[in-house]
Design a protein around this motif. Structure first.
Motif, PDB file in Angstrom:
ATOM      1  N   ASP A 119     -12.147  10.632  -2.324  1.00 54.65           N
ATOM      2  CA  ASP A 119     -11.190  11.474  -1.610  1.00 54.65           C
ATOM      3  C   ASP A 119      -9.892  11.605  -2.392  1.00 54.65           C
ATOM      4  OD1 ASP A 119      -9.508  11.350   1.589  1.00 54.65           O
ATOM      5  OD2 ASP A 119     -10.496  13.010   0.561  1.00 54.65           O
ATOM      6  N   PHE A 120      -9.553  10.562  -3.143  1.00 52.60           N
ATOM      7  CA  PHE A 120      -8.309  10.573  -3.887  1.00 52.60           C
ATOM      8  C   PHE A 120      -8.476  10.929  -5.359  1.00 52.60           C
ATOM      9  CE2 PHE A 120      -5.200   9.241  -0.864  1.00 52.60           C
ATOM     10  CZ  PHE A 120      -5.948   8.650   0.127  1.00 52.60           C
ATOM     11  N   THR A 121      -9.668  10.842  -5.898  1.00 52.60           N
ATOM     12  CA  THR A 121      -9.799  11.084  -7.341  1.00 52.60           C
ATOM     13  C   THR A 121     -10.368  12.442  -7.698  1.00 52.60           C
ATOM     14  OG1 THR A 121     -11.953  10.008  -7.356  1.00 52.60           O
ATOM     15  CG2 THR A 121     -10.063   8.633  -7.909  1.00 52.60           C
ATOM     16  N   PRO A 157      -9.279  18.730  -5.599  1.00 52.35           N
ATOM     17  CA  PRO A 157      -9.728  19.724  -4.621  1.00 52.35           C
ATOM     18  C   PRO A 157      -9.237  21.127  -4.934  1.00 52.35           C
ATOM     19  CG  PRO A 157      -7.826  18.574  -3.790  1.00 52.35           C
ATOM     20  CD  PRO A 157      -8.107  17.984  -5.142  1.00 52.35           C
ATOM     21  N   ASN A 158      -8.475  21.283  -6.014  1.00 53.44           N
ATOM     22  CA  ASN A 158      -7.787  22.546  -6.238  1.00 53.44           C
ATOM     23  C   ASN A 158      -8.498  23.511  -7.179  1.00 53.44           C
ATOM     24  OD1 ASN A 158      -5.259  21.776  -4.778  1.00 53.44           O
ATOM     25  ND2 ASN A 158      -5.298  20.183  -6.328  1.00 53.44           N
ATOM     26  N   GLY A 180      -2.362  17.476  -3.717  1.00 53.50           N
ATOM     27  CA  GLY A 180      -2.474  16.266  -4.516  1.00 53.50           C
ATOM     28  C   GLY A 180      -2.435  15.057  -3.605  1.00 53.50           C
ATOM     29  N   LYS A 181      -3.409  14.178  -3.756  1.00 55.75           N
ATOM     30  CA  LYS A 181      -3.411  12.953  -2.950  1.00 55.75           C
ATOM     31  C   LYS A 181      -3.431  11.765  -3.891  1.00 55.75           C
ATOM     32  CE  LYS A 181      -6.357  13.238   0.700  1.00 55.75           C
ATOM     33  NZ  LYS A 181      -7.453  13.785   1.494  1.00 55.75           N
ATOM     34  N   TYR A 182      -2.724  10.760  -3.510  1.00 60.82           N
ATOM     35  CA  TYR A 182      -2.581   9.605  -4.395  1.00 60.82           C
ATOM     36  C   TYR A 182      -2.486   8.350  -3.569  1.00 60.82           C
ATOM     37  CZ  TYR A 182      -0.212   6.414  -7.646  1.00 60.82           C
ATOM     38  OH  TYR A 182       0.140   5.359  -8.405  1.00 60.82           O
ATOM     39  N   ARG A 183      -3.097   7.312  -4.059  1.00 60.88           N
ATOM     40  CA  ARG A 183      -2.976   6.047  -3.346  1.00 60.88           C
ATOM     41  C   ARG A 183      -2.943   4.896  -4.334  1.00 60.88           C
ATOM     42  NH1 ARG A 183      -6.535   4.913   1.852  1.00 60.88           N
ATOM     43  NH2 ARG A 183      -4.905   6.160   2.805  1.00 60.88           N
ATOM     44  N   ARG A 184      -2.186   3.879  -3.957  1.00 59.93           N
ATOM     45  CA  ARG A 184      -2.050   2.728  -4.836  1.00 59.93           C
ATOM     46  C   ARG A 184      -1.982   1.486  -3.965  1.00 59.93           C
ATOM     47  NH1 ARG A 184       2.966   3.552  -6.834  1.00 59.93           N
ATOM     48  NH2 ARG A 184       3.797   1.936  -5.505  1.00 59.93           N
ATOM     49  N   VAL A 185      -2.720   0.462  -4.358  1.00 63.33           N
ATOM     50  CA  VAL A 185      -2.672  -0.811  -3.637  1.00 63.33           C
ATOM     51  C   VAL A 185      -2.259  -1.882  -4.635  1.00 63.33           C
ATOM     52  CG1 VAL A 185      -4.003  -2.468  -2.310  1.00 63.33           C
ATOM     53  CG2 VAL A 185      -4.563  -0.053  -2.174  1.00 63.33           C
ATOM     54  N   ILE A 215       0.870  -1.180   0.000  1.00 67.59           N
ATOM     55  CA  ILE A 215       0.000   0.000   0.000  1.00 67.59           C
ATOM     56  C   ILE A 215       0.905   1.228   0.000  1.00 67.59           C
ATOM     57  CG2 ILE A 215      -1.824   1.250   1.197  1.00 67.59           C
ATOM     58  CD1 ILE A 215      -2.487  -1.299   2.660  1.00 67.59           C
ATOM     59  N   THR A 262       0.747   5.415  -0.087  1.00 67.79           N
ATOM     60  CA  THR A 262      -0.103   6.608   0.007  1.00 67.79           C
ATOM     61  C   THR A 262       0.778   7.829  -0.047  1.00 67.79           C
ATOM     62  OG1 THR A 262      -1.584   5.457   1.507  1.00 67.79           O
ATOM     63  CG2 THR A 262      -1.750   7.819   1.450  1.00 67.79           C
ATOM     64  N   LYS A 321      -3.905  -1.184  -8.226  1.00 71.02           N
ATOM     65  CA  LYS A 321      -5.151  -0.420  -8.289  1.00 71.02           C
ATOM     66  C   LYS A 321      -4.763   0.988  -7.889  1.00 71.02           C
ATOM     67  CE  LYS A 321      -9.451  -0.944  -5.647  1.00 71.02           C
ATOM     68  NZ  LYS A 321     -10.632  -0.994  -6.520  1.00 71.02           N
ATOM     69  N   THR A 322      -5.039   2.002  -8.730  1.00 73.94           N
ATOM     70  CA  THR A 322      -4.560   3.336  -8.380  1.00 73.94           C
ATOM     71  C   THR A 322      -5.652   4.381  -8.474  1.00 73.94           C
ATOM     72  OG1 THR A 322      -3.936   4.508 -10.408  1.00 73.94           O
ATOM     73  CG2 THR A 322      -2.579   2.655  -9.777  1.00 73.94           C
ATOM     74  N   SER A 323      -5.375   5.514  -7.871  1.00 78.15           N
ATOM     75  CA  SER A 323      -6.385   6.578  -7.838  1.00 78.15           C
ATOM     76  C   SER A 323      -6.300   7.525  -9.025  1.00 78.15           C
ATOM     77  CB  SER A 323      -6.255   7.373  -6.540  1.00 78.15           C
ATOM     78  OG  SER A 323      -5.017   8.038  -6.508  1.00 78.15           O
ATOM     79  N   PHE A 371      -9.712   1.229  -0.517  1.00 79.35           N
ATOM     80  CA  PHE A 371      -8.775   2.290  -0.180  1.00 79.35           C
ATOM     81  C   PHE A 371      -8.898   3.484  -1.098  1.00 79.35           C
ATOM     82  CE2 PHE A 371      -6.273   0.875   3.158  1.00 79.35           C
ATOM     83  CZ  PHE A 371      -6.068  -0.478   3.051  1.00 79.35           C
ATOM     84  N   ILE A 372      -9.374   3.214  -2.304  1.00 74.32           N
ATOM     85  CA  ILE A 372      -9.326   4.284  -3.303  1.00 74.32           C
ATOM     86  C   ILE A 372     -10.719   4.774  -3.573  1.00 74.32           C
ATOM     87  CG2 ILE A 372      -8.744   4.764  -5.691  1.00 74.32           C
ATOM     88  CD1 ILE A 372      -6.474   2.741  -5.343  1.00 74.32           C
TER      89      ILE A 372
END
Lengths: 1068, 439
Positions: free
Chosen positions: B29-31, B34-35, A599-604, A563, A565, A628-630, B25-26
């Motif tokens: 909130d992440f996609t 917000p800018n 910027g927020k990003y997450r990948r599992v 994971i 983040t 799996k990514t955002s 998890f995704i």
């Protein structure tokens, strides 16, 4: 209930074990050939995970040995021995050396150690003592040492970024740099730019925060095959760093200390005229006229008039000698030689470590002070590190590392920037002294006139005097960075290992760029405050199952979950127009613009690797990973990619096993697919077009390419504009497919080694921001398009031609060739602009290798001659001169034909002499600096002004042989003969070089008997001591836009440096 | 038995560990970005539109057309080459991109928003500004993509409409704008966000009429009957005083400053406004406007046009009168021509704050009526691209090339079009080709 029962059983079993007959065994392990003790030998109780290691004297103590246990002794370079302990309490062992087997251990991307023999892909390892004395940017320490790596420093300014690409460019818009991993945790290597990359400071790439002294070894995993398990960030390979940690020193404390100091100086300047002065048409026009160019008379024709109140020169105003025959001769100043001075780099570090068989700890602190060659510029770094490792129980061990780095710089702007050093400095005429006779660079009479306005070679505040830049407008950045990891390894049974690792990397990078009142770019003053807040957290859970079938087959299965983040935030504030001078602060600004970005990003990811090892000779590995990514559409954001690698250590075959010539031979083949999501090519939010505030803070100010433009809000009114990048909610991942074949050979007991790799890589469905016709309403569109292929060969040769008791000579050569081809881009698009100017730019062009230079060139006839304009009405500088093609096109290519590094090292008793030669053949640079300096009459080649030539070729109107004689004069050089005219190809130069990148001579004192020191080493060293190149500008290892996909641009960036110094290392 | 249970246990433990973490998890909130907003107010768009038109026109468009029409000299760096008509296609990239990707695209967005919500005032102003913009552009380049443009990925390579088609579109837009501005204006109306007229729709209606006349007049070279159409377009509903002048007011800070001011500040030494054909003529007549136009010593613009908050003029009362004067000359009515000429010259003086009495130095010369009118229009429309249209249509002022044998008659299509829409770019495409209405 069943679980509880099992747990209980386990517990009872272990308690039971305590009551068996245990004893303590001691002994000594020595080398069978000469009886010398071997420290660090692993002794394992077979069938368990308990054991110990030998100390510095080769002695060991093993406790709690059950009766009837077998002990296994192993150490790198020696054959394992298994000894039944029977009832003995002392067991001494002599180990036989194992020169046939290459038991090199390599750390792979997930932090798993693998035997190099078992790897089906190409890995190159650099040990810590091979990193050299250049401790500023780790990437500079790797230059010339890794086959196929193109490592390019951007400029010699302290802290400047270094670009690294392994095996060629695979992504047009995205990141082509490899993934940095430290102790199994990804490490951010971004470059954050406060201003345009075409004119701003040379920012650092964040890998600069790594202190090379903390590194134990670096594994360079090239290409997707090596990194397939690590995931999408590693599609361009990975630089896997293992840091120094404590070890079992039998409780003794060991201290290492190192200190070095080096002088740096500029190593090459553009070739400038020392003949002609400021003016136009042969007439002298001094600074007060604002004349920018040097088309005046020869300096030998000018004398001082002796006036004492002339603010531009203490010797007086310049006048013609003919009218003042007794005047003092004009002085020919040397603007660059006078401004750039010697810099200084000082490195100090100390580390303390201690450990026993259960616990170990290491603490290190290091400090670098780097003063640049431009006055007042600097880069400093202080890092503090603490690592601890502990065997909590026989089955559970834990490791932790904490690092804190303070990294800061004072930098000067460069590039296409009227407030940068080089634009004014390189164009300064020889009749003007930027320092106004002062030797102290801080003396303000150099850059202020008595009336308080700026003193520069062009009155009117057009270019800042370089002394103004380094005293008034230095950019300051301060980075606080923490990175660390915590790792647990649990081996509950022999065939199972569970590893859990969690790591974090966080930094704050706060910058301030002032522009004092009267600065050329912002005459009313400006202050920029730019803050970056970054963190990522990475968690890896790895479960490995091992199973043996018979004696010959070993199987293992790895399953893992990852994971990742990330959070990235930027706060930007720009204050304009100071109320009064002397106070450069937001509080003094009349207009303030602010912006924020989050910027927020997450990948599992889930991955698996299945390994089969047959007879320790044939190794097969199959991997698969799903991410799996955002940054992909929510309803379609998972993608899967597999790989297969096979290696065959044919030297293990019975027929070859005891061969006296061939010590080792391995064939490898690997095929891998790596996917990539939209994060690096397209950013955090690539799915939907939005509106943007019209402001320079969002980069959507309304401007025209020449001026700063208009930003809102104004008088309380806001303006928003629709984004001009069309974002696409149906993008898919991009894929890179890589095939790699390799052959490794070792001869004559490892006296000669050869490693050859061939690779063929195709990246398709590239996620691109494709420029489109503005008439669509957009400037660019995000889509999947484009294919790039990369093919190449990498060869590494290791040899020890001479080895005697006293003297040895080691030679390492690496050579690599990469051929890339942009097969296609998007439909209807045949080129993508990467960076540059309208006159010369770097682009990805379909049908060309990546990184083509683009611009206009002269028309040629069938014989290669010029097509000359023969229309007498065409005007000066056009009539009689070559014509230019109507369409721009490819004028060069930045990718070299091949690169090589040759390291020779000689040891004689305690002396070591080593030298690294780095060769680059081919690869072009657009020398925009030289083009502009030609227009300005400052380039040395314009000393031929007035000479008449007939351009070889044919006339435009009728194709007859050209016979028109024309002068190479100001009209030509300020038109198409110079950089501001239309023709760019004449300024594209071959940037091949041969350089002596590193050299050092040192002596190591050992056997220091009564003193507490284990060893002391004193060395003298140098970097970039010698450079051979035909390039006519600064050192051709340069790039204006720094690390990134657009290379090959030279436009008024600072020079590169060479250094020489002395270092002292001591260990207690 | 124990061993197998152990094995089972561990396998179970591991699979639990691995799957326990398969939660969601995704998420949004992440996609979600917000800018930046996904919708804005019509006023925010209007301000952006007006600013981009004004900045582009007052910046590069003004500089390049002024070089052609010789009211500006390029003397340094790239502009020195421009002065000699050495202008590669990239020169026009910025202008094209500002107009299409910023101004016109925002206009499309505003039209969608305004039509959807019945904000008629905004719809009308958007259409008026659209007509103004494509009018300016077609006179500079010739044919333009329009009916197939602004379709994003649905049409990445729009075909070019002919200049004749664009001219028809201009009048269509103005008619529609008039309709929008004449009825119920809707719930939200422009105010401080309108940097040209502050939401005054009466003035916008006048603007529409005068603009329509301007574009009819352009076609008079092709078909003289357009002169009458121009006169009728204005009728009695044109501008009435210089107070009605359409101009964009720049601000008092460096980041809100006039484009010409910004260029002279930040690119000093590249151009000069002194010693040009225009200043020579003004100087010869001792025209009081010279002082407020150009600082002859430094070569910079003087107070009226070169201050930090100087306006950029879109359409003026002076121009209206010169349009009428010229139309009447075409119709051979010199009496009316003189009438409007006199008002025009006075208006030109008033516009820049100079006494109207200075107009007396320029009596109407019936022996060369067109030349007289066009020279005064040249003086009045200092820095405006309209002068470049005037010269091409009438041949006045009588300037000669800086270099070579010809003065350019258009901008070339920009490098970006040659790169990304090459199949559709019309040929020939040189600086010296005549646009349709000039042929």
């Amino acid at each position: 209930m069943k679980k509880l029962l099992s747990f209980l059983m386990l517990f009872l079993l272990s308690i039971g074990a305590l009551f068996a007959q245990d004893r303590t065994i001691t002994g000594k392990v020595t080398d069978a050939t000469d009886g010398t003790p071997i420290p660090g030998v692993n002794i394992l109780i077979k069938g368990s995970t308990s054991g110990t290691t030998t100390n510095n004297e080769g002695n060991y103590t093993l406790q709690s040995v059950p009766s009837g246990a077998t002990l296994v002794f192993s150490f790198i370079g020696f054959q394992n021995q298994e000894i039944a302990s029977a009832n003995q309490s002392v067991i001494n062992v002599q180990l036989q050396s194992d020169t046939k087997q290459l038991n090199e251990v390599v750390v792979t991307a997930i932090g798993i150690e693998r035997d190099k023999k078992a790897l089906g892909y190409s890995v190159q390892q650099i040990k810590s003592d091979e990193l050299g004395e250049n401790k500023t940017n780790l990437l500079n320490s790797l230059a010339g040492k890794i086959a196929g790596a193109q490592i390019t420093s951007s400029t010699g300014a302290p802290g400047a970024s270094v670009n690294i690409v392994l095996r060629g460019y695979t992504s047009i818009n995205g990141n082509n740099q490899p993934l940095f991993v430290i102790d199994g945790v990804p490490f951010n290597n971004d470059v954050n730019n406060t201003e345009s990359s075409l004119g701003g400071v040379a920012n650092s790439n964040r890998a600069i925060d790594i202190n090379p002294d903390d590194i134990a070894s670096v594994s360079v995993l090239k290409g997707p095959a090596a990194a397939a398990l690590y995931g999408i960030q590693a599609s361009n390979g990975a630089i896997v760093i293992t840091t120094k940690r404590g070890s079992n020193t039998q409780g003794k404390v060991s201290v290492d200390f190192s200190s070095s100091v080096a002088i740096t100086q500029a190593n090459k300047f553009p070739e400038l005229s020392t003949t002609y002065t400021q003016g136009s048409g042969g007439v002298y026009q001094g600074p007060e006229t604002g004349q920018g160019r040097s088309w005046g008379p020869k300096i030998s024709d000018l004398v001082f008039d002796g006036s004492t109140d002339y603010p531009y020169d203490k010797n007086g105003k310049l006048v013609l000698k003919t009218g003042n025959p007794n005047g003092k001769s004009a002085i020919t100043y040397d603007p660059l030689g006078q401004f750039y001075r010697n810099g200084l780099v000082a490195n100090n570090s100390i580390s303390i470590s201690a450990g026993n068989e259960k616990n170990s700890i290491r603490f290190a602190i290091a400090d670098q002070r780097n003063k640049g060659i431009a006055p007042n510029t600097r880069y400093d770094r202080t890092s503090v590190r603490l690592t601890g490792d502990s065997k909590l129980t026989n089955q559970l061990s834990m490791g932790a590392s904490f690092n804190y780095v303070l990294s800061s710089g004072k930098r000067a702007q460069q590039g296409s920037n009227t407030s940068g050093i080089e634009l004014g400095l390189y164009r300064s005429p020889i009749n003007f002294d930027n320092s106004n006779g002062n030797s102290n660079p801080k003396d303000s009479s150099a850059y202020y006139l008595p009336d308080g306005t700026q003193r520069a070679y062009r009155a009117g505040g057009i270019y800042d005097n370089p002394y103004w830049v380094v005293n008034n407008n230095l950019f300051e950045d301060n980075v606080n960075r923490f990175f660390g990891s915590l790792e647990f390894k649990y081996d509950p049974v022999r065939w199972l290992n569970i590893t859990y690792r969690i790591g974090a990397d966080a930094y704050t990078d706060k910058r301030e760029q002032p522009f004092a009142l009267g600065s050329a770019a912002y005459p009313a003053g400006r202050i920029i405050q730019d803050a970056y807040l970054y963190r990522h957290i990475n968690s890896d859970l790895l479960v490995t199952f091992k199973h043996k079938i018979g004696d010959n087959i070993n199987l293992s299965l790895l399953l893992g979950q990852n994971i990742y983040t990330r959070r990235y935030e930027n706060l930007l504030q720009i204050g304009d127009e100071f109320n009064f001078p002397g106070f450069i602060q937001m509080g003094n600004a009349t207009t303030i613009q602010a912006s924020q970005y989050l910027g927020k990003y997450r990948r599992v990811g889930y991955f698996g690797a299945f390994n089969i090892d047959y007879l320790n000779m044939i190794f097969l590995e199959l991997t698969g990973r799903a991410d799996k990514t955002s940054t992909l559409p929510l309803d379609n954001n998972t993608f899967f990619y597999p790989s297969a690698r096979l290696s065959f250590a044919f030297s293990e075959l019975a027929a070859l096993k005891d061969n006296s010539v061939l010590s080792y031979g391995k064939l490898r083949a690997a095929y891998a697919v790596v996917g990539n999501d939209a994060l690096t090519p397209l950013g955090y939010y690539p799915l939907r077009t939005t509106y943007y505030q019209v402001s320079s803070a969002t980069a959507y100010q309304i401007a025209d390419g020449w001026t700063n433009g208009v930003s809102f809000p104004i008088n309380g009114v806001s303006a928003f504009t629709y984004g001009d990048a069309y974002k696409n909610s149906s993008i898919k991942p991009e894929y890179t497919k890589n095939l790699e074949l390799g052959l490794e050979l070792r001869f004559l007991k490892n006296r000669l080694g050869l490693d050859i790799t061939y690779y063929n890589q195709k990246s398709s469905d590239q996620l691109l921001s494709v420029p489109v016709s503005n008439t669509t309403g957009y400037s660019s569109v995000y889509l999947n398009a484009g294919d790039i292929t990369n093919k190449g060969i990498e060869i590494v040769l290791n040899a020890t031609p001479i080895k005697t008791d006293q003297f040895s000579w080691n030679l390492t050569v690496n050579w690599a060739k990469n051929k890339s081809m942009v097969e296609k881009l998007a439909p209807g698009i045949d080129n993508v602009f990467l960076n540059g100017f309208t006159g010369g730019s770097t682009r990805a062009i379909a049908g060309q290798p990546f990184g083509s230079l683009y611009g206009y060139k002269f028309k040629r006839d069938a014989n290669g001659g010029y097509i000359v304009n023969d229309n007498p009405n065409a005007g000066a500088g056009v009539y009689g001169f070559p014509e230019i093609e109507d369409k721009a096109g490819v004028i060069g290519n930045t990718i070299p034909d091949w690169r090589a590094g040759i390291t020779n090292s000689f040891t004689y008793k305690g002396f070591t002499l080593s030298a690294l030669f780095d060769i680059k053949k081919g690869g072009d640079i657009w020398n925009g600096t030289r083009g502009a300096l030609v227009t300005f009459g400052r380039a040395k080649e314009t000393d031929n002004r007035g000479e008449e030539i007939i351009w070889q070729g044919t006339k435009a109107s009728d194709g007859s042989t050209n016979d028109i004689k024309v002068p190479l004069n100001q009209a030509w050089y300020t038109g198409n003969g110079g950089g501001f005219g239309s023709e760019a190809k004449q300024f594209v130069e071959d940037a091949s070089w041969v350089r002596l990148r590193e050299a050092s001579l040192g002596y190591t004192f050992r056997s220091l008997g009564k003193t507490p020191f284990k060893s002391i080493n004193i060395s003298v060293f140098g970097t970039n001591l010698w450079l051979h190149t035909k390039y006519k500008g600064v050192d051709p290892e340069t790039n204006l836009t720094g690390a990134g996909n657009a290379q090959g641009l030279d436009y008024f960036q600072g020079p590169n440096t060479r250094s020489f110094g002395i270092s002292l290392k001591a260990g207690i | 038995m124990i061993m197998r249970t152990n094995k089972l246990f561990y396998i179970l433990l591991c699979s639990v560990l691995l799957t326990i973490t398969a939660c969601d998890f995704i998420n949004d909130d992440f996609t979600k970005d917000p800018n930046n907003p996904t919708s804005v107010t019509p006023g925010a768009l209007l301000t952006s539109i007006e600013t981009s038109i004004a900045y582009t026109q007052g910046g590069e468009v003004s500089r390049y057309t002024s070089i052609f029409i010789q009211s500006l000299k390029g003397i340094g760096r790239q502009h020195e080459a421009y002065n000699r008509y050495i202008m590669p296609a990239e020169t026009f990239n910025n202008i094209w991109s500002n107009y299409y990707s910023t101004a016109l695209e925002d206009i499309q967005q505003l039209k969608i928003l305004a039509d959807g919500k019945g904000y008629k005032a905004y719809a009308g102003i958007a259409k008026a500004l659209e007509a103004y913009t494509i009018g300016t552009m077609t006179d500079l380049w010739g044919g333009l993509p329009y009916s197939n443009a602004f379709k994003g990925t649905d049409n990445l390579q729009p075909t070019y409409d002919s200049q004749e088609e664009i001219y028809a579109k201009i009048q269509e837009l103005l008619t529609a704008a008039k309709a929008d501005l004449s009825g119920d204006l809707g719930d939200i109306t422009p105010d401080a966000d309108d940097f040209i007229y502050e939401g005054n729709t009466d003035r916008w209606l006048k603007f529409v009429n005068v603009l329509s006349a301007r574009y009819y007049l352009h076609l008079s070279k092709k078909d003289a009957s357009n002169a009458q159409k121009a006169i009728e377009a204005i009728g009695t509903a044109g501008f009435e005083t210089t107070e009605d002048d359409a101009k964009y007011a720049f601000g008092n800070s460096e980041t809100a400053a006039n484009p010409a001011y910004q260029f002279l500040q930040q690119r000093a030494g590249d151009i000069t406004y002194a010693d040009t054909y225009l200043t020579d003529k003004l100087d010869a007549m001792n025209d009081p406007r010279l002082e407020v136009y150009v600082d002859m010593e430094s070569g910079d613009l003087a107070s009226f046009y070169g201050s930090i908050n100087s306006p950029v003029f879109f359409l003026t009362y002076a121009e209206q009168n010169f349009i009428l004067a010229e139309a009447y000359v075409i119709k051979s009515d010199l009496v009316k021509a003189k009438q409007y000429y006199d008002i025009g010259v006075k208006a030109a003086m008033k516009q820049v704050g100079v006494p109207e009495s200075a107009a007396a130095a320029y009596p109407f010369d019936v022996t060369k009526p067109l030349e007289t009118i066009m020279l005064q229009k040249y003086f009045a429309l200092f820095l405006q691209p309209e002068s470049f249209v005037d010269w091409r249509r009438t041949g006045y002022p009588a300037i000669t090339p800086n270099s070579g044998t010809e003065i350019p008659r258009r901008f070339t299509y920009p490098q970006s079009e040659l790169d990304y829409n090459s199949a559709n770019v019309p040929k020939p495409n040189t600086l010296f080709d005549k646009v349709w209405w000039e042929q």
